[in-house]
Scaffold this active site. Structure first.
Site, mmCIF file in Angstrom:
data_model
loop_
_atom_site.group_PDB
_atom_site.id
_atom_site.type_symbol
_atom_site.label_atom_id
_atom_site.label_comp_id
_atom_site.label_asym_id
_atom_site.label_seq_id
_atom_site.Cartn_x
_atom_site.Cartn_y
_atom_site.Cartn_z
ATOM 1 N N ASP A 134 0.874 -1.170 0.000
ATOM 2 C CA ASP A 134 0.000 0.000 0.000
ATOM 3 C C ASP A 134 0.910 1.219 0.000
ATOM 4 O O ASP A 134 1.514 1.550 1.017
ATOM 5 C CB ASP A 134 -0.895 -0.037 1.250
ATOM 6 C CG ASP A 134 -1.732 1.239 1.402
ATOM 7 O OD1 ASP A 134 -1.697 2.098 0.502
ATOM 8 O OD2 ASP A 134 -2.429 1.356 2.432
ATOM 9 N N LYS B 273 2.909 11.466 -2.917
ATOM 10 C CA LYS B 273 1.935 10.820 -3.812
ATOM 11 C C LYS B 273 1.017 11.852 -4.482
ATOM 12 O O LYS B 273 0.527 11.624 -5.584
ATOM 13 C CB LYS B 273 1.107 9.833 -2.994
ATOM 14 C CG LYS B 273 0.177 8.945 -3.792
ATOM 15 C CD LYS B 273 -0.447 7.926 -2.852
ATOM 16 C CE LYS B 273 -1.539 7.112 -3.498
ATOM 17 N NZ LYS B 273 -2.123 6.172 -2.511
ATOM 18 N N GLU C 130 -7.286 0.530 -4.534
ATOM 19 C CA GLU C 130 -7.313 0.429 -3.079
ATOM 20 C C GLU C 130 -8.656 -0.080 -2.532
ATOM 21 O O GLU C 130 -8.666 -0.968 -1.672
ATOM 22 C CB GLU C 130 -6.931 1.780 -2.455
ATOM 23 C CG GLU C 130 -5.442 2.078 -2.636
ATOM 24 C CD GLU C 130 -5.075 3.547 -2.415
ATOM 25 O OE1 GLU C 130 -5.935 4.319 -1.971
ATOM 26 O OE2 GLU C 130 -3.918 3.904 -2.701
ATOM 27 N N ASP D 47 -13.257 5.173 0.899
ATOM 28 C CA ASP D 47 -11.824 5.204 1.206
ATOM 29 C C ASP D 47 -11.328 6.642 1.250
ATOM 30 O O ASP D 47 -11.136 7.276 0.214
ATOM 31 C CB ASP D 47 -11.087 4.391 0.120
ATOM 32 C CG ASP D 47 -9.572 4.367 0.327
ATOM 33 O OD1 ASP D 47 -9.076 5.037 1.254
ATOM 34 O OD2 ASP D 47 -8.889 3.676 -0.454
#
Lengths: 623, 172
Positions: A25, A87, A186, A208
Site C-alpha cells: 500500500d 503521492k 485500493e 476510502d
C-alpha cells in the site's frame, strides 16, 4: 502460468513451488507491505516492530537519505529536503503543482507541461524516484522478513488515479526493482481483505478517505467474481485537507503573515494534524506554536468548530458517493455492506455522515490503516500462483473517460468511464483537407467536453498518409486499456496499413530509456553487475518461452498449417541455440520478440479452441 | 468468432441475459489477465485482447440497442461508423421540440418536477421505439431496424443531456 498453458479455473497446470509475493500500500501518508505466511495475510514489521512506514524521504546529500519515521522526525529541522505526501504529485504537471501547492516548503522544478520534480540536497528528485525509495525500503524489509527474494508485488493505487498517475506508480516500482503483478485499486483491495470474496453475494460500497485521496467504489460479488460497478472520487481530497482547514483557521486566529518560513509552515501542519487526531476522542484540542521570533502562541480548537470547518469537505465526498450509485444504477437500499478504509475515516463526523448516507453502520473491524495492504497481499499470493484453487477474478473499471481531441478543441469520448477493463475500442476518423498527409492524435482523459478542461495524456502524429481528397482517408484509432488501467493507442490508415502507436507515457511518465538509465545509476551504487543481470533475465525469459511453446505445439500443433509450424519451430530452434551458445542480451531479446510475433496467431487459435472447450464443458455440467 | 459464437448461443435478438451473464463470468474466470500474471509481457498481449473481446461481447449483447446494431452488422449493415443522417422530417421536428423543452428546463430555478416529467416522456418514447425495433429485427426488416437505432441514438443523447442538467443542480 504461461499464456500457452491455459487451465481450468481452480486447476493448476503443474505442481509448483511456493513463491513470495507481497502487497504494498503506497499511501500518501503511510506505506505498508503485507504477505501471506502460513495461510494468513499480515503486515510485515521493520526491525523495531513497526508495520507503518511514514511515506517520507529526507535527502541529506547525494549519498545519504532517510526514509520513514526518522525522516519525518526531522521534517521541521530540514523542511526543504524532507519530502512528505509525495503521492499528491505523482503524474502531475509542474504548472499544476506549482499553483496548487504554492505554500509548501519545496523547490519545485520542471517545465510547465512536463512532470514536476523537487530540488533537494541530493539533486533534483522526481515523485517517481521518491516513491521508488519508499518502495525499496519496503522491498528490503519484506525480503529480510521472508528470507527470500520476491517474485512479485501487487501495488495499490487509488481507484480514481488517472493514466499518468498509474503509469508513474508502475515506473516507481520498476525503479525499485519490483516485478509488478498488478496495480490494484485500493477499495478493491480493502474488499478482498474483508474476506468478502469467499461466500458472500451482494453489493458493497467501499468508502476510502486517505491522506490525500478519496475514493468510492461500488462492487458486486457473485460466486468469486468481483465486479466493480462504478467508481468515483477525488484524487486531491483527503486527510491533508482536513489539516489544511485547521491551519487556515489557526492563521486566521493568530493573524499570521501570508508568507511564513518553511519551518513554521511545517510546524503548523504537524500541529494541525495532531489536533485533528486528538479530536477523535476529545472535545477540545490545544495547539501550541513557537513563531520564528520565539513568541509562543496557543489556541483551543473545539470539536464543534473543527466539524463545522470540515463539513464542506465531507459533503464533497458524499456527492461523489451519490454519483457513483447513479452510475452503478442502484440505490442505497441495494447496498449490503459499507467498508471504511483510510486513516481519515477515524474522524467521527466522517463515520456519522457516511452511516446516515448509506443508512447502515459501516464495517470497521480491520484497522483502516492496514486493510488495503492486507487485501493486496492476499491478491499477490493468488496472482503469483500460490493458491491454484482460487477462482477469484477482479473485474475493474476505468475511473475516467478516455477521449481524443477533435476539431475545435472538443473531446470525443472513445471509452466511457466505468467501462470494465481490459477493453479495446476503435473509432474511425478522416482527413479534413485535400492532400492532408499527417494527422495529430491527442489523447485526453476526463469527463468534460473541452480538451482544455481534460487531462492531456499524450500526443503523437500519424504520418505518411497518401494524399487523397478530404474525407477519403480512413484512419482507425484504437484505444487498448489493460487490467492495470494503463492505456496504449494505435492509429492506422486503413487503405495503406500505415500505422503509428504509443504507450501513453511521454507527456507525464518516464520513457523506458529514462527508467533504464535510473536503474543503471542505482545499480552502480549497489555495485551490481547490471549487464549480467539483464542477460540472465533474457535467458530466463527465453527458457520460459521455449518451454511453453513446446508444450503448446505438443498439445495443439495440428491447429497450424505445416509451413507456419515449421517457421515457428525453426525460430524456436534458433532461440535455443542462442540461449545455450553465448547469445548476447540483445540477440536473445530480438529472437524472443521474433518468436513472439510468430506465435501470436497460434496463441489466438489456441484460445478460441479453449473457449469452445470451456463452454462445451459448462454445458455438460448443466445437463 | 462472432460475439454470439463466443458465448455459444445462436444469433438471435432474444437472449437470456442471466445465461449470458453466467457465461461471461465463466469466460473471464478463465481468460482474465490476472490468471496470467506471471506470464511474459508479450504473451500477456494476446490474453488482454481476448479478455477485452469478452468484455466487449458481453456489453454488446447485454444491451438491446447495441445487440440489435450488432445483429445488423452481422447481416451486412454496419451503421456504427456511418455518416448518413436521418431523413425523416417528422422525427427531426420532434427532436427540435425536445431540445427546446430541454432549454426551457435549464432556465428553471426548481427543475425537479420538470426533469422527472420529461424523463418519463423520453422513457415512453424509447419504449415504443424498442418494441418496433424488436419486430423489425425479428422480421429481417434491416433498413427499418437501422432507422429505429438511429432514432434511439438521438433519444439517448437527450437522456444524457437531461442527466447532465440534473447533475449540475446537485453540484453546488
Amino acid at each position: 502460468m504461461a499464456l500457452l498453458q491455459i487451465s481450468e479455473p481452480g486447476q493448476s497446470t503443474a505442481p509448483h513451488q511456493h513463491k513470495w509475493a507481497v502487497g504494498i500500500d503506497l499511501g500518501t501518508t503511510n506505506s505498508l507491505v503485507a504477505a501471506v505466511r502460513s495461510g494468513e495475510c499480515t503486515t510485515l514489521p521493520d526491525e523495531n516492530g513497526h508495520v507503518i512506514l511514514p511515506s517520507v524521504v529526507r535527502y541529506q546529500n547525494t549519498d545519504e537519505k532517510q526514509v520513514g519515521a526518522v525522516a519525518l522526525a526531522n521534517a521541521e529541522l530540514d523542511p526543504t529536503n524532507t519530502l512528505i505526501s509525495i503521492k499528491r504529485f505523482m503524474g502531475r504537471a509542474a504548472s499544476d503543482v506549482k499553483s496548487s501547492y504554492a505554500d509548501l516548503p519545496y523547490q519545485f522544478v520542471g517545465d510547465d507541461d512536463g512532470l514536476v520534480a523537487i530540488d533537494t540536497a541530493a539533486g533534483v528528485k522526481s515523485p517517481v524516484e521518491v516513491s521508488a525509495d519508499i518502495l525499496s525500503t519496503l522491498k528490503n524489509r519484506a525480503e529480510k522478513t521472508l528470507g527470500d527474494e520476491l517474485s512479485g508485488a501487487v501495488i495499490t493505487v487509488p481507484a480514481y488515479f488517472d493514466d499518468a498517475q498509474r503509469q508513474c506508480t508502475k515506473d516507481a516500482a520498476a525503479l525499485a526493482g519490483l516485478n509488478v503483478l498488478r496495480l490494484l485499486n485500493e477499495p478493491t483491495a480493502a474488499a478482498i481483505a474483508y474476506g468478502l470474496d469467499s461466500q458472500q453475494q451482494g453489493v458493497i460500497a467501499v468508502y476510502d478517505l486517505g491522506g490525500g485521496t478519496f475514493d468510492i467504489s461500488i462492487l458486486k460479488l457473485t460466486k468469486g467474481v468481483f465486479e466493480v460497478l462504478a467508481t468515483g472520487g477525488d484524487s486531491a481530497l483527503g486527510g491533508d485537507d482536513f489539516d489544511e482547514v485547521i491551519v487556515s483557521w489557526l492563521r486566521e486566529q493568530w493573524d499570521l503573515d501570508s508568507i511564513i518560513s518553511p519551518r513554521l509552515s511545517r510546524s503548523l501542519k504537524e500541529n494541525a494534524k495532531k489536533a485533528k487526531q486528538t479530536l477523535t476522542d476529545q472535545s477540545t484540542a490545544t495547539v501550541n506554536i513557537t513563531l520564528d521570533n520565539g513568541t509562543e502562541l496557543s489556541a483551543e480548537l473545539s470539536k464543534a468548530t473543527f466539524e463545522s470547518l470540515c463539513t464542506g469537505l465531507i459533503n464533497k465526498t458524499l456527492i461523489a458517493c451519490r454519483r457513483s450509485l447513479k452510475d452503478a444504477d442502484i440505490t442505497t437500499d441495494d447496498i449490503s455492506e459499507v467498508v471504511m478504509v483510510g486513516g481519515s475515516t477515524r474522524v467521527p463526523l466522517v463515520r456519522q455522515k457516511v452511516e446516515s448516507f448509506f443508512k447502515r453502520p459501516p464495517l470497521t473491524s480491520i484497522n483502516p490503516d492496514l486493510v488495503v495492504a492486507i487485501g493486496a497481499g492476499i491478491q499477490a499470493d493468488i496472482l503469483v500462483g500460490n493458491k491454484p484453487d482460487s477462482d477469484l477474478v477482479l473485474l475493474d473499471v476505468i475511473p475516467l473517460s478516455l477521449g481524443i481531441e477533435t476539431m475545435g478543441g472538443l473531446v470525443e469520448k472513445i471509452i466511457n468511464r466505468n467501462t470494465t477493463i481490459p477493453v479495446a475500442k476503435a473509432q474511425e476518423f478522416t482527413t479534413f483537407k485535400d492532400g492532408q498527409t499527417a494527422m495529430a492524435v491527442h489523447i485526453v482523459q476526463g469527463e468534460r467536453e473541452l480538451v482544455s478542461d481534460c487531462r492531456s495524456l499524450a500526443k503523437f502524429e500519424l504520418r505518411g498518409i497518401p494524399a487523397m481528397a478530404a474525407g477519403a482517408a480512413h484512419i482507425r484509432v484504437t484505444y487498448q486499456v489493460d487490467a492495470d488501467g494503463l492505456l496504449s493507442v494505435t492509429a492506422m490508415e486503413k487503405s495503406t496499413g500505415i500505422q503509428s502507436s504509443i504507450q501513453v507515457k511521454p507527456s507525464y511518465g518516464l520513457s523506458d530509456g529514462q527508467i533504464a538509465d535510473m536503474l543503471k545509476a542505482s545499480m552502480v551504487n549497489a555495485k551490481d553487475d547490471i549487464r549480467l543481470r539483464m542477460l540472465v533475465e533474457q535467458q530466463v525469459e527465453a527458457d520460459r518461452l521455449h518451454e511453453s511453446l513446446i508444450a503448446a505445439i505438443d498439445a495443439d500443433g495440428d491447429l497450424l498449417a505445416e509451413a507456419e509450424l515449421n517457421t515457428l519451430s525453426d525460430a524456436l530452434a534458433k532461440l535455443l541455440d542462442l540461449r545455450h551458445h553465448q547469445g548476447t542480451e540483445e540477440q536473445l531479446k530480438a529472437q524472443i520478440k521474433h518468436v513472439d510475433d510468430l506465435s501470436q496467431n497460434f496463441a489466438a487459435l489456441r484460445m478460441d479452441k479453449s473457449v469452445n472447450a470451456a463452454l462445451s464443458g459448462q454445458k455438460v455440467d448443466e445437463v | 468468432m462472432n460475439y454470439f459464437e463466443l458465448f455459444s448461443i445462436p444469433v438471435a435478438f432474444d437472449v437470456d441475459i442471466d445465461a449470458i451473464t453466467d457465461t461471461y463470468r465463466a469466460l473471464q474466470k478463465k481468460f482474465h489477465p490476472d490468471r496470467f500474471a506471471t506470464a511474459a509481457d508479450s504473451e500477456k498481449l494476446a490474453i488482454v485482447q481476448k479478455s477485452s473481446e469478452i468484455n466487449d461481447a458481453y456489453t454488446t449483447l447485454k444491451n438491446k440497442v447495441s445487440r440489435a446494431e450488432y445483429i445488423l452488422k452481422l447481416r451486412g449493415l454496419d451503421i456504427q461508423h456511418e455518416t448518413q443522417t436521418l431523413q425523416e422530417p417528422a422525427f427531426l421536428m420532434q427532436q427540435m421540440e425536445y431540445r427546446e423543452r430541454l432549454d426551457d428546463i435549464s432556465q428553471l430555478t426548481d427543475m425537479f418536477d420538470a426533469v422527472i416529467a420529461f424523463e418519463q416522456t423520453l422513457d415512453e418514447e424509447s419504449a415504443l421505439l424498442q418494441n418496433k425495433l424488436t419486430a423489425y429485427i425479428e422480421n429481417n426488416e434491416n433498413e427499418a431496424a437501422a432507422n429505429i437505432i438511429r432514432k434511439m441514438k438521438f433519444m439517448a443523447k437527450l437522456q444524457i443531456e437531461l442527466e447532465r442538467l440534473e447533475d449540475a443542480q446537485v453540484e453546488f
